[in-house]
Scaffold this active site. Sequence first.
Site, PDB file in Angstrom:
ATOM      1  N   GLN A  32       8.540  38.075   6.015  1.00  0.00           N
ATOM      2  CA  GLN A  32       7.477  39.025   5.709  1.00  0.00           C
ATOM      3  C   GLN A  32       7.901  40.451   6.077  1.00  0.00           C
ATOM      4  O   GLN A  32       7.726  41.383   5.293  1.00  0.00           O
ATOM      5  CB  GLN A  32       6.254  38.634   6.512  1.00  0.00           C
ATOM      6  N   SER A  80      12.938  36.772  -9.839  1.00  0.00           N
ATOM      7  CA  SER A  80      12.116  36.336  -8.708  1.00  0.00           C
ATOM      8  C   SER A  80      10.694  36.830  -8.937  1.00  0.00           C
ATOM      9  O   SER A  80      10.410  37.523  -9.915  1.00  0.00           O
ATOM     10  CB  SER A  80      12.686  36.862  -7.409  1.00  0.00           C
ATOM     11  N   GLU A 111      -0.477  27.300  -8.284  1.00  0.00           N
ATOM     12  CA  GLU A 111       0.366  26.190  -7.831  1.00  0.00           C
ATOM     13  C   GLU A 111       1.028  26.503  -6.502  1.00  0.00           C
ATOM     14  O   GLU A 111       0.985  27.633  -6.037  1.00  0.00           O
ATOM     15  CB  GLU A 111       1.417  25.851  -8.891  1.00  0.00           C
ATOM     16  N   LYS A 113       3.902  27.316  -3.776  1.00  0.00           N
ATOM     17  CA  LYS A 113       5.198  27.992  -3.742  1.00  0.00           C
ATOM     18  C   LYS A 113       6.087  27.190  -2.796  1.00  0.00           C
ATOM     19  O   LYS A 113       5.830  27.130  -1.593  1.00  0.00           O
ATOM     20  CB  LYS A 113       5.063  29.427  -3.257  1.00  0.00           C
ATOM     21  N   ASP A 115       9.397  26.138  -0.702  1.00  0.00           N
ATOM     22  CA  ASP A 115      10.367  26.919   0.061  1.00  0.00           C
ATOM     23  C   ASP A 115      11.700  26.169   0.157  1.00  0.00           C
ATOM     24  O   ASP A 115      12.050  25.620   1.189  1.00  0.00           O
ATOM     25  CB  ASP A 115       9.791  27.186   1.459  1.00  0.00           C
ATOM     26  N   GLU A 171      12.443  23.620  -7.738  1.00  0.00           N
ATOM     27  CA  GLU A 171      12.972  23.852  -6.402  1.00  0.00           C
ATOM     28  C   GLU A 171      13.603  22.576  -5.870  1.00  0.00           C
ATOM     29  O   GLU A 171      13.077  21.487  -6.066  1.00  0.00           O
ATOM     30  CB  GLU A 171      11.773  24.251  -5.519  1.00  0.00           C
ATOM     31  N   TYR A 224       8.594  25.119 -14.115  1.00  0.00           N
ATOM     32  CA  TYR A 224       8.708  26.145 -15.154  1.00  0.00           C
ATOM     33  C   TYR A 224       9.554  25.603 -16.295  1.00  0.00           C
ATOM     34  O   TYR A 224      10.708  25.225 -16.092  1.00  0.00           O
ATOM     35  CB  TYR A 224       9.373  27.387 -14.535  1.00  0.00           C
ATOM     36  N   LYS A 286       0.168  32.155 -12.085  1.00  0.00           N
ATOM     37  CA  LYS A 286       0.831  32.451 -13.366  1.00  0.00           C
ATOM     38  C   LYS A 286      -0.213  32.533 -14.465  1.00  0.00           C
ATOM     39  O   LYS A 286      -1.103  31.671 -14.534  1.00  0.00           O
ATOM     40  CB  LYS A 286       1.806  31.325 -13.735  1.00  0.00           C
ATOM     41  N   LYS A 310       2.130  34.922  -0.275  1.00  0.00           N
ATOM     42  CA  LYS A 310       2.794  34.232   0.835  1.00  0.00           C
ATOM     43  C   LYS A 310       1.841  34.068   2.004  1.00  0.00           C
ATOM     44  O   LYS A 310       1.188  35.039   2.411  1.00  0.00           O
ATOM     45  CB  LYS A 310       4.007  35.039   1.287  1.00  0.00           C
ATOM     46  N   CYS A 404      28.719  33.579  35.741  1.00  0.00           N
ATOM     47  CA  CYS A 404      28.203  32.295  35.251  1.00  0.00           C
ATOM     48  C   CYS A 404      27.147  31.754  36.211  1.00  0.00           C
ATOM     49  O   CYS A 404      27.401  31.643  37.420  1.00  0.00           O
ATOM     50  CB  CYS A 404      29.356  31.305  35.112  1.00  0.00           C
ATOM     51  N   CYS A 407      28.717  28.314  37.813  1.00  0.00           N
ATOM     52  CA  CYS A 407      29.894  28.228  38.681  1.00  0.00           C
ATOM     53  C   CYS A 407      30.287  29.572  39.286  1.00  0.00           C
ATOM     54  O   CYS A 407      31.224  29.643  40.079  1.00  0.00           O
ATOM     55  CB  CYS A 407      31.077  27.643  37.914  1.00  0.00           C
ATOM     56  N   CYS A 422      31.908  31.811  29.794  1.00  0.00           N
ATOM     57  CA  CYS A 422      32.389  31.549  31.138  1.00  0.00           C
ATOM     58  C   CYS A 422      33.816  31.016  30.961  1.00  0.00           C
ATOM     59  O   CYS A 422      34.014  30.002  30.301  1.00  0.00           O
ATOM     60  CB  CYS A 422      31.511  30.503  31.824  1.00  0.00           C
ATOM     61  N   CYS A 428      33.748  24.428  35.561  1.00  0.00           N
ATOM     62  CA  CYS A 428      32.323  24.724  35.393  1.00  0.00           C
ATOM     63  C   CYS A 428      31.584  23.455  34.928  1.00  0.00           C
ATOM     64  O   CYS A 428      31.876  22.930  33.844  1.00  0.00           O
ATOM     65  CB  CYS A 428      32.205  25.876  34.389  1.00  0.00           C
TER      66      CYS A 428
END
Length: 665
Positions: A32, A80, A111, A113, A115, A171, A224, A286, A310, A404, A407, A422, A428
């Site tokens: 975003q 896009s 519809e 979306k 991801d 997708e 689509y 759409k 979104k 570290c 150690c 380290c 260690c």
Amino acid sequence: MDELNRIEELRKQLHEYNYKYYVLNQPTISDQEFDFLMHELIDLESRHPEFADPNSPSNRVGSDLNQEFIHVKHKYPMLSLANTYNEQDVADFYNSVKRGLKGEDFDICCEMKYDGLSISLTYINGKLVRGVTRGDGVNGDDVTANVKTIRCIPLVLHGQEYPSEFEIRGEILLPWNEFERLNRQREASEEPLFANPRNAASGTLKSQNSKLVANRHLDSYLYYLLGDNLPCDGHYENLMEAQRWGFKISKGMKKVKTLQEIYDFIEYWDSERKNLPVATDGIVLKVNSIRQQNALGYTAKSPRWAIAYKYKAERACTPLQEVTFQVGRTGAITPVANMQAVQLAGTTVKRATLNNEDFIRSFDLHIGDYVYVEKGGEIIPKIVGVDVTKRSFDAKPIDFITHCPECGSELIRIDGESAHYCPNDSGCPPQIKGRIEHFISRKAMNIDSLGPETVDEYYRRGLIKNFADLYDIHVQDINGFDGKKEKSAVKIVKGIADSKNVPFERLVYALGIRFVGETSAKLLARHFKNIDSLANASMEDLQQIAGVGEVMAGSVIGYFHNPVNMEIVNRLRSYGLKMQLSGEQVDTSSNILSGKSIVISGVFKYHSRDEYKQIIESNGGKNVGSISGKTSFILAGDNMGPSKLEKAGRLGVDIVSEDEFLKMI
Ligand code: IVH
């Protein structure tokens, strides 16, 4: 700040974020926030055409082209969608459609979306002929062989009613449960985890190994349909037809007329989408009629007839109480934010990674700061910002440690790397235990009679200090530990002894040489054939191997030049572990391809391209990049590019299939 300065600043930032997202797969801001910055840039650029720059981040939507695949030009560019985040933007879209259609009645199809990553499938005469990724929108990668492994994508259509040629887009996704399974597996074998199912799906689909793709159980939803002879004018109606031809189409599609119905759809799916098996990040609106879509047309980047809404990533704001530092197997230090517990997307969050010092500096983080944590498509929450207005006047900035925490050794930071290390690898504790855990892990020596707790216990009791010590453990040493019976002690010792038969290439991986993953270990083992040649290899010898660069070569040399490591390796040899390729594997080398120049092209079933390159070389042949009159033959996998085919035909170069080639050698 004047506007040119702002444009330049935004371009610089967006280039950097883009790189982190697409190249490193390590986004540092939310989608975003990225979109907001991009909008601001596009807006400023449209008001100042005099500052146009062909390389501005606004001129591309990110490319996922992969060199190894054949690039194909899309018949219709893959655009896009414009993104929106609030009701006002949705209303603006609705009203602009209304204006554009000059009062004509219209339907909007709502519809989900999805991801994941978009794919374009071409069908001719009812058969799947090609699957291409979006790439840069104009050209994509031909991933047909991989797409064919996705069970829900029909290879042959049902019925007879489909157009003779059409494209369908949708997708590709890795379902949540498969994503979790995959990450659990990766955790066990100490491979880096995927941040979200989208990255995992993308990594999978771009693999050169379609067998691996098949095992990952990808899923797909199509949304689509494109072509010259579609059955209907309505987008919704076309997809209903496509469903009859065998496609899995977008779930919960709904045709509506009013703005209120759109808002209701958005609200309903805001919570309901959490029950879907795959990740979604919004909804898509759409205009339903294709005739009306055409009348509305496109801007340079997106259609005027569709937008995405979104959902906000779930975000919380909570004080940062403390930063702790973890030491990994390789000695890399990871700073961890410990926050006041807060509820986020159904789970309690109190820890998040701070990655490295640069990340901390980029937020100028102070102890006590109110930080924003987000859990979008990610499983692991991440810090995306700080509310500096809530910082108290005496808040202390976070100091990155110099020594570290385990150690006490002074940390080092290698030039050009973001992590601190380290350097005390032999003293260690988390590094020692981490290396032993890696050694016994499934993809390494696969000693499943041991686990991290047992390793920890044996280490604490002084029984093991490195993985060679495992082979010195006798039943009487561990009998009765933690009340365990003799039977379990026998089982553990047997599990360790059985691992002596693990092939050499897995032993190379098990050694835990920094930057040598599973695939590189295989390459090294097959090239050098035994541990002595590997240990004595020079920088040049190592870098000769395709897939081995300077960093890895340096790390291999460093490993075998360390006497502590050599002592361990020699002890492993004395216990009878496999220090060379098996006879069978060595026998694969010959001179059968001597004097032959071979071009590799297409997507393969059994081995990767790098592996074929190795096989060609170890049989005396030479792998060359382009076809010429001197090419002996082309080793062709699936989907060899049409221009290569044509050239081969013209020059009379033979084409040898993967199976034929393997028989040949
Ligand atoms: S339609 C011209 N429908 O969102 C319109 N896209 O920014 C073509 N996406 O690249 C896309 N769900 O990967 C459409 N139901 C859906 C979608 C969808 C996800 C993705 C797609 C596209 C991106 C648009």
